[in-house]
Design a protein around this motif. Structure first.
Motif, mmCIF file in Angstrom:
data_model
loop_
_atom_site.group_PDB
_atom_site.id
_atom_site.type_symbol
_atom_site.label_atom_id
_atom_site.label_comp_id
_atom_site.label_asym_id
_atom_site.label_seq_id
_atom_site.Cartn_x
_atom_site.Cartn_y
_atom_site.Cartn_z
ATOM 1 N N SER A 164 0.842 -1.195 0.000
ATOM 2 C CA SER A 164 0.000 0.000 0.000
ATOM 3 C C SER A 164 0.875 1.241 0.000
ATOM 4 C CB SER A 164 -0.921 0.027 1.224
ATOM 5 O OG SER A 164 -0.147 0.072 2.405
ATOM 6 N N ALA A 165 0.245 2.369 -0.328
ATOM 7 C CA ALA A 165 0.961 3.641 -0.351
ATOM 8 C C ALA A 165 0.128 4.686 0.358
ATOM 9 C CB ALA A 165 1.225 4.092 -1.795
ATOM 10 N N THR A 166 0.777 5.637 0.975
ATOM 11 C CA THR A 166 0.075 6.738 1.614
ATOM 12 C C THR A 166 -0.551 7.613 0.540
ATOM 13 O OG1 THR A 166 1.641 6.739 3.425
ATOM 14 C CG2 THR A 166 0.320 8.723 3.131
ATOM 15 N N THR A 167 -1.833 7.892 0.647
ATOM 16 C CA THR A 167 -2.502 8.710 -0.350
ATOM 17 C C THR A 167 -1.997 10.145 -0.285
ATOM 18 O OG1 THR A 167 -4.478 7.342 -0.194
ATOM 19 C CG2 THR A 167 -4.733 9.520 -1.178
ATOM 20 N N LEU A 168 -1.616 10.669 -1.449
ATOM 21 C CA LEU A 168 -1.126 12.034 -1.558
ATOM 22 C C LEU A 168 -2.186 12.900 -2.213
ATOM 23 C CD1 LEU A 168 2.512 11.372 -2.781
ATOM 24 C CD2 LEU A 168 1.721 11.804 -0.463
ATOM 25 N N PRO A 169 -2.146 14.204 -2.013
ATOM 26 C CA PRO A 169 -3.133 15.081 -2.628
ATOM 27 C C PRO A 169 -2.999 15.102 -4.139
ATOM 28 C CG PRO A 169 -1.368 16.355 -1.610
ATOM 29 C CD PRO A 169 -1.169 14.945 -1.183
ATOM 30 N N ALA A 170 -4.084 15.393 -4.827
ATOM 31 C CA ALA A 170 -4.086 15.460 -6.289
ATOM 32 C C ALA A 170 -3.432 16.757 -6.737
ATOM 33 C CB ALA A 170 -5.521 15.380 -6.813
ATOM 34 N N LEU A 171 -2.144 16.724 -6.894
ATOM 35 C CA LEU A 171 -1.378 17.917 -7.205
ATOM 36 C C LEU A 171 -1.020 17.971 -8.671
ATOM 37 C CD1 LEU A 171 1.009 17.770 -4.147
ATOM 38 C CD2 LEU A 171 -0.983 19.243 -4.415
ATOM 39 N N LYS A 172 -0.952 19.179 -9.205
ATOM 40 C CA LYS A 172 -0.575 19.345 -10.601
ATOM 41 C C LYS A 172 0.891 19.034 -10.819
ATOM 42 C CE LYS A 172 -0.029 22.868 -14.137
ATOM 43 N NZ LYS A 172 -0.168 24.277 -14.472
ATOM 44 N N ASP A 173 1.742 19.457 -9.932
ATOM 45 C CA ASP A 173 3.189 19.320 -10.103
ATOM 46 C C ASP A 173 3.621 17.912 -9.707
ATOM 47 O OD1 ASP A 173 5.930 19.442 -10.070
ATOM 48 O OD2 ASP A 173 6.025 21.419 -9.128
ATOM 49 N N PRO A 174 4.090 17.092 -10.660
ATOM 50 C CA PRO A 174 4.440 15.704 -10.339
ATOM 51 C C PRO A 174 5.618 15.595 -9.402
ATOM 52 C CG PRO A 174 5.202 16.278 -12.533
ATOM 53 C CD PRO A 174 4.341 17.421 -12.063
ATOM 54 N N ARG A 175 6.432 16.633 -9.312
ATOM 55 C CA ARG A 175 7.582 16.560 -8.419
ATOM 56 C C ARG A 175 7.159 16.414 -6.971
ATOM 57 N NH1 ARG A 175 10.323 21.890 -10.788
ATOM 58 N NH2 ARG A 175 8.146 22.452 -10.610
ATOM 59 N N ARG A 176 5.946 16.861 -6.645
ATOM 60 C CA ARG A 176 5.465 16.740 -5.276
ATOM 61 C C ARG A 176 5.249 15.277 -4.897
ATOM 62 N NH1 ARG A 176 3.280 21.120 -2.822
ATOM 63 N NH2 ARG A 176 3.364 19.756 -1.009
ATOM 64 N N TYR A 177 4.933 14.451 -5.881
ATOM 65 C CA TYR A 177 4.795 13.022 -5.596
ATOM 66 C C TYR A 177 6.143 12.418 -5.251
ATOM 67 C CZ TYR A 177 0.051 13.218 -7.408
ATOM 68 O OH TYR A 177 -1.266 13.526 -7.596
ATOM 69 N N PHE A 178 7.167 12.847 -5.993
ATOM 70 C CA PHE A 178 8.493 12.308 -5.758
ATOM 71 C C PHE A 178 9.029 12.701 -4.387
ATOM 72 C CE2 PHE A 178 9.049 12.758 -10.594
ATOM 73 C CZ PHE A 178 8.357 11.579 -10.791
ATOM 74 N N GLU A 179 8.547 13.827 -3.847
ATOM 75 C CA GLU A 179 9.007 14.281 -2.540
ATOM 76 C C GLU A 179 8.610 13.304 -1.430
ATOM 77 O OE1 GLU A 179 7.452 18.181 -2.069
ATOM 78 O OE2 GLU A 179 8.689 19.048 -3.650
ATOM 79 N N ALA A 180 7.618 12.464 -1.722
ATOM 80 C CA ALA A 180 7.182 11.500 -0.714
ATOM 81 C C ALA A 180 8.130 10.312 -0.612
ATOM 82 C CB ALA A 180 5.773 10.990 -1.054
ATOM 83 N N ILE A 181 9.073 10.228 -1.551
ATOM 84 C CA ILE A 181 9.973 9.087 -1.587
ATOM 85 C C ILE A 181 11.218 9.378 -0.757
ATOM 86 C CG2 ILE A 181 11.268 7.567 -3.116
ATOM 87 C CD1 ILE A 181 8.187 7.460 -3.353
ATOM 88 N N ASP A 182 11.664 8.403 -0.019
ATOM 89 C CA ASP A 182 12.859 8.524 0.806
ATOM 90 C C ASP A 182 14.038 8.993 -0.041
ATOM 91 O OD1 ASP A 182 14.908 8.318 2.579
ATOM 92 O OD2 ASP A 182 14.549 6.232 3.113
ATOM 93 N N THR A 183 14.645 10.092 0.329
ATOM 94 C CA THR A 183 15.772 10.630 -0.440
ATOM 95 C C THR A 183 17.030 9.800 -0.265
ATOM 96 O OG1 THR A 183 16.309 12.122 1.382
ATOM 97 C CG2 THR A 183 14.916 12.991 -0.387
ATOM 98 N N LYS A 184 17.076 8.957 0.742
ATOM 99 C CA LYS A 184 18.230 8.087 0.951
ATOM 100 C C LYS A 184 18.023 6.825 0.114
ATOM 101 C CE LYS A 184 19.065 9.761 5.653
ATOM 102 N NZ LYS A 184 19.129 9.388 7.101
ATOM 103 N N ARG A 185 18.287 6.957 -1.171
ATOM 104 C CA ARG A 185 17.997 5.869 -2.086
ATOM 105 C C ARG A 185 19.107 4.823 -2.093
ATOM 106 N NH1 ARG A 185 17.908 8.991 -7.149
ATOM 107 N NH2 ARG A 185 19.178 10.356 -5.857
#
Length: 353
Positions: free
Chosen positions: A2-23
């Motif tokens: 499952s994934a945490t539901t994020l708001p319906a945002l126009k800017d797709p970069r906001r979705y990527f911000e939900a991903i752990d930056t320590k890849r």
């Protein structure tokens, strides 16, 4: 999974911000976005698309059973894109798929060539709850359109997209948000101001300049010498600037794929490893109509041979098994290194949504 539901945002970069930056090679969070190729069939012969020149997979539509099998494994998925290499409106269950996703609160969009957007489908599209409708027009006149897209549908698309925006305005429907897309070719970039003007006339208030993606061999118009990337001439830069200014006066927003300013989108990142900024292998999963897992929507355009970068099979594996499989972990590890996977060598975060 499952994934945490994020708001319906126009800017797709906001979705990527939900991903752990320590890849690392392991994804510690589930994907927040799915790309589902609902069909690999198409009714055009675009000179910028690999499927015009070779069979990538056997012709197929994503079955309802495989569609639900995939999406039911990520019930809280934030965003689903219902297109791949093919025309999604050829799928008879497309709006049923949209509604299925909207009933769980997912943000849903797809890109269409617009040839099948006739008035009989307007109400069904609105009723489905579709959030975004992206129309790839790729030219501002009939002759250029036929040269790029392979068939003569320009007037029909302009007419029907205009009718659709008028229809949604009349019923005061907030969705879907409609945008027009133009691939950044040296052949057509001078048409960008005219394209913005045409968009305004069609009632579309959002225009995107999309990067041309190609592989080393090139095919049709998808060749390095026709790309604007890193080789934009003065007159082409002027066309972009003129289009931005015209857009402001007409109430049309112009940006580039990846939600970046067009001029910036055409320049190389200062990072000596621009591919390493990409978060797609940690944020999204892409499945073909046959259930084949690929790294992203750009891969089919930037490297030949699906067998060279297949990461799993949704008909045989669960998404969780695929997500941190040896194939996915090797792909991520190589992406973070000095020798990225073939589809990623000429790519970076900005170039496509």
């Amino acid at each position: 999974m499952s994934a945490t539901t994020l708001p319906a945002l126009k800017d797709p970069r906001r979705y990527f911000e939900a991903i752990d930056t320590k890849r690392s090679d392991e994804a510690t969070s589930p994907p927040v976005c799915l790309y589902l190729e609902v069909t690999n069939r198409c009714n055009l012969l675009c000179e910028t698309c690999p499927r015009t020149f070779e069979e990538l997979e056997k012709p197929a539509d994503l079955s309802w059973e495989l569609f639900t099998r995939i999406v039911d494994q990520v019930p809280n998925i934030a965003r689903v894109v219902l297109h791949g290499v093919g025309e999604p409106m050829l799928h008879k269950d497309l709006f049923r798929m949209v509604r299925y996703l909207k009933d769980r609160g997912t943000y849903v969009l797809f890109n269409t060539n617009g040839t099948l957007l006739n008035p009989k489908k307007f109400q069904a599209m609105v009723d489905s709850g579709l959030d975004e409708l992206r129309v790839s027009l790729d030219a501002a006149d009939r002759e250029s359109y036929k040269r790029v897209r392979g068939k003569d549908y320009f007037d029909r698309i302009v007419r029907d997209v205009g009718k659709f925006t008028a229809f949604t305005a009349k019923i005061e429907g907030p969705t879907p948000r409609v945008s027009l897309w133009l691939t950044g070719l040296k052949e057509t970039v001078d048409q960008l101001p005219q394209f913005v003007k045409l968009s305004a006339e069609m009632g579309v208030r959002e225009v995107h300049l999309q990067r041309l993606v190609f592989d080393d061999a090139g095919f049709g118009l998808a060749r390095a010498e026709l790309s604007l990337f890193e080789s934009t001439r003065e007159e082409e830069s002027r066309a972009i600037e003129a289009a931005i200014a015209l857009g402001r006066s007409l109430g049309v927003e112009l940006d580039a794929s990846g939600a970046t300013e067009p001029g910036l989108s055409l320049k190389r990142s200062e990072d000596d490893k621009p591919w390493a900024t990409c978060r797609r292998p940690w944020s999204l999963m892409y499945f073909t109509a046959h259930g084949r897992a690929l790294p992203c929507c750009i891969a089919p355009f930037s490297a030949r041979g699906y067998e060279n970068y297949t990461l799993g099979d949704a008909t045989q594996q669960t998404l969780q098994e695929i997500w941190n499989s040896p194939a996915y972990r090797d792909f991520r590890s190589n992406l973070l290194g000095d020798a990225p996977p073939k589809p990623c060598q000429g790519c970076g975060l900005r170039w496509s949504l």
